[in-house]
Design an enzyme around this catalytic site. Structure first.
Site, PDB file in Angstrom:
ATOM      1  N   LYS A  11      51.027  43.639  30.767  1.00  0.00           N
ATOM      2  CA  LYS A  11      50.801  44.749  31.701  1.00  0.00           C
ATOM      3  C   LYS A  11      51.669  45.972  31.375  1.00  0.00           C
ATOM      4  O   LYS A  11      52.633  45.871  30.598  1.00  0.00           O
ATOM      5  CB  LYS A  11      51.080  44.249  33.129  1.00  0.00           C
ATOM      6  CG  LYS A  11      50.109  43.161  33.600  1.00  0.00           C
ATOM      7  CD  LYS A  11      50.377  42.777  35.062  1.00  0.00           C
ATOM      8  CE  LYS A  11      49.393  41.734  35.566  1.00  0.00           C
ATOM      9  NZ  LYS A  11      49.620  41.401  37.006  1.00  0.00           N
ATOM     10  N   TYR A  51      39.693  43.404  38.460  1.00  0.00           N
ATOM     11  CA  TYR A  51      40.355  42.746  39.591  1.00  0.00           C
ATOM     12  C   TYR A  51      39.481  42.718  40.848  1.00  0.00           C
ATOM     13  O   TYR A  51      40.000  42.596  41.954  1.00  0.00           O
ATOM     14  CB  TYR A  51      41.690  43.425  39.896  1.00  0.00           C
ATOM     15  CG  TYR A  51      42.856  42.926  39.051  1.00  0.00           C
ATOM     16  CD1 TYR A  51      43.265  41.585  39.109  1.00  0.00           C
ATOM     17  CD2 TYR A  51      43.564  43.784  38.227  1.00  0.00           C
ATOM     18  CE1 TYR A  51      44.333  41.124  38.368  1.00  0.00           C
ATOM     19  CE2 TYR A  51      44.654  43.317  37.473  1.00  0.00           C
ATOM     20  CZ  TYR A  51      45.031  41.991  37.554  1.00  0.00           C
ATOM     21  OH  TYR A  51      46.099  41.526  36.826  1.00  0.00           O
ATOM     22  N   ASN A 114      54.482  42.583  37.272  1.00  0.00           N
ATOM     23  CA  ASN A 114      54.964  41.268  36.857  1.00  0.00           C
ATOM     24  C   ASN A 114      54.561  40.889  35.429  1.00  0.00           C
ATOM     25  O   ASN A 114      54.422  39.728  35.101  1.00  0.00           O
ATOM     26  CB  ASN A 114      54.529  40.207  37.874  1.00  0.00           C
ATOM     27  CG  ASN A 114      53.036  40.139  38.039  1.00  0.00           C
ATOM     28  OD1 ASN A 114      52.306  40.854  37.349  1.00  0.00           O
ATOM     29  ND2 ASN A 114      52.565  39.270  38.918  1.00  0.00           N
ATOM     30  N   HIS A 117      49.121  39.075  32.955  1.00  0.00           N
ATOM     31  CA  HIS A 117      47.992  38.445  33.652  1.00  0.00           C
ATOM     32  C   HIS A 117      47.554  37.242  32.832  1.00  0.00           C
ATOM     33  O   HIS A 117      47.592  37.290  31.598  1.00  0.00           O
ATOM     34  CB  HIS A 117      46.811  39.421  33.761  1.00  0.00           C
ATOM     35  CG  HIS A 117      45.530  38.724  34.140  1.00  0.00           C
ATOM     36  ND1 HIS A 117      45.203  38.463  35.451  1.00  0.00           N
ATOM     37  CD2 HIS A 117      44.545  38.166  33.386  1.00  0.00           C
ATOM     38  CE1 HIS A 117      44.056  37.791  35.482  1.00  0.00           C
ATOM     39  NE2 HIS A 117      43.644  37.605  34.238  1.00  0.00           N
ATOM     40  N   GLU A 128      36.453  36.852  31.882  1.00  0.00           N
ATOM     41  CA  GLU A 128      37.461  37.874  31.567  1.00  0.00           C
ATOM     42  C   GLU A 128      37.519  38.148  30.060  1.00  0.00           C
ATOM     43  O   GLU A 128      37.703  39.295  29.647  1.00  0.00           O
ATOM     44  CB  GLU A 128      38.828  37.418  32.083  1.00  0.00           C
ATOM     45  CG  GLU A 128      38.893  37.402  33.610  1.00  0.00           C
ATOM     46  CD  GLU A 128      40.213  36.867  34.159  1.00  0.00           C
ATOM     47  OE1 GLU A 128      40.327  36.806  35.396  1.00  0.00           O
ATOM     48  OE2 GLU A 128      41.119  36.521  33.377  1.00  0.00           O
TER      49      GLU A 128
HETATM   50  N1  UDP Z   1      49.861  41.263  43.375  1.00  0.00           N
HETATM   51  C1  UDP Z   1      50.561  42.171  44.147  1.00  0.00           C
HETATM   52  N2  UDP Z   1      51.036  41.763  45.377  1.00  0.00           N
HETATM   53  C2  UDP Z   1      50.839  40.503  45.859  1.00  0.00           C
HETATM   54  C3  UDP Z   1      50.114  39.575  45.058  1.00  0.00           C
HETATM   55  C4  UDP Z   1      49.644  39.999  43.838  1.00  0.00           C
HETATM   56  O1  UDP Z   1      50.752  43.321  43.750  1.00  0.00           O
HETATM   57  O2  UDP Z   1      51.294  40.194  46.971  1.00  0.00           O
HETATM   58  C5  UDP Z   1      49.355  41.689  42.046  1.00  0.00           C
HETATM   59  C6  UDP Z   1      50.198  41.097  40.895  1.00  0.00           C
HETATM   60  O3  UDP Z   1      50.240  42.065  39.851  1.00  0.00           O
HETATM   61  C7  UDP Z   1      49.378  39.887  40.508  1.00  0.00           C
HETATM   62  C8  UDP Z   1      47.951  40.424  40.698  1.00  0.00           C
HETATM   63  O4  UDP Z   1      48.027  41.221  41.868  1.00  0.00           O
HETATM   64  O5  UDP Z   1      49.665  39.472  39.201  1.00  0.00           O
HETATM   65  C9  UDP Z   1      46.882  39.375  40.858  1.00  0.00           C
HETATM   66  O6  UDP Z   1      47.269  38.481  41.904  1.00  0.00           O
HETATM   67  P1  UDP Z   1      47.087  36.918  41.745  1.00  0.00           P
HETATM   68  O7  UDP Z   1      47.296  36.332  43.098  1.00  0.00           O
HETATM   69  O8  UDP Z   1      45.795  36.625  41.054  1.00  0.00           O
HETATM   70  O9  UDP Z   1      48.338  36.508  40.842  1.00  0.00           O
HETATM   71  P2  UDP Z   1      48.410  36.007  39.302  1.00  0.00           P
HETATM   72  O10 UDP Z   1      47.161  35.218  39.022  1.00  0.00           O
HETATM   73  O11 UDP Z   1      48.518  37.253  38.450  1.00  0.00           O
HETATM   74  O12 UDP Z   1      49.653  35.172  39.235  1.00  0.00           O
HETATM   75 MG    MG Z   2      45.179  35.678  39.325  1.00  0.00          MG
END
Ligand code: UDP
Ligand code: MG
Length: 140
Positions: A11, A51, A114, A117, A128
């Site tokens: 990212k 997303y 974070n 992805h 994807e």
């Molecule tokens: N995210 C965020 N706030 C939250 C949860 C998720 O900004 O409370 C963002 C974060 O960048 C995350 C992405 O949305 O990686 C997708 O969320 P997901 O729950 O799918 O997490 P991941 O699969 O990336 O661990």
């Molecule tokens: Mg996810």
């Protein structure tokens, strides 16, 4: 366990800090092979389609703007159980909860920014990968 492919994205928070190589080393050290990779800049609309599953969540707008805020490296990782293995290497979504040595424990700045992805299941991985790569670009 079967050989799988999964979609990974490094990212903007991580590309900005020049961490592509350090993150790729964690993938390779875990036995994941980078079989496709390119550095691109998404528009907010393109990030929004990617997303879409999160479009009702309160963080959706911010997430799309963040994903379009700088270059990303999109990549396909291949290996035995690659989908779950990559999720292990990534660590928990919130870096405060991520296990030591994971990408997010070592590099993530916040729950939103974070660093990586990773696809969460076989169907989303296929979808994807197809969003970013043609079959001709995948060389295992
Ligand atoms: N995210 C965020 N706030 C939250 C949860 C998720 O900004 O409370 C963002 C974060 O960048 C995350 C992405 O949305 O990686 C997708 O969320 P997901 O729950 O799918 O997490 P991941 O699969 O990336 O661990
Ligand atoms: Mg996810």
């Amino acid at each position: 366990m079967a050989v799988e492919r999964t979609l990974s994205i490094i990212k903007p928070d991580a590309t900005k800090r020049n961490l592509t190589g350090k993150i790729n080393a964690k993938f390779e050290d875990a036995g994941l092979r980078i079989v496709a990779q390119k550095r691109i800049q998404l528009t907010p609309a393109q990030a929004g389609v990617f997303y879409e599953v999160h479009k009702e969540r309160p963080f959706y707008g911010e997430l799309c703007d963040f994903m379009a805020s700088g270059p990303v490296v999109v990549q396909v990782l291949e290996g035995e159980g690659a989908i779950a293995k990559n999720r292990e290497v990534m660590g928990a979504t919130n870096p405060a909860d991520a296990a030591p040595g994971t990408v997010r424990a070592d590099f993530a700045e916040s729950v939103g920014e974070n660093s990586v992805h990773g696809s969460d299941a076989a169907d989303t991985a296929a979808q994807e990968i197809a969003y970013f790569f043609s079959g001709l670009e995948l060389v295992g």
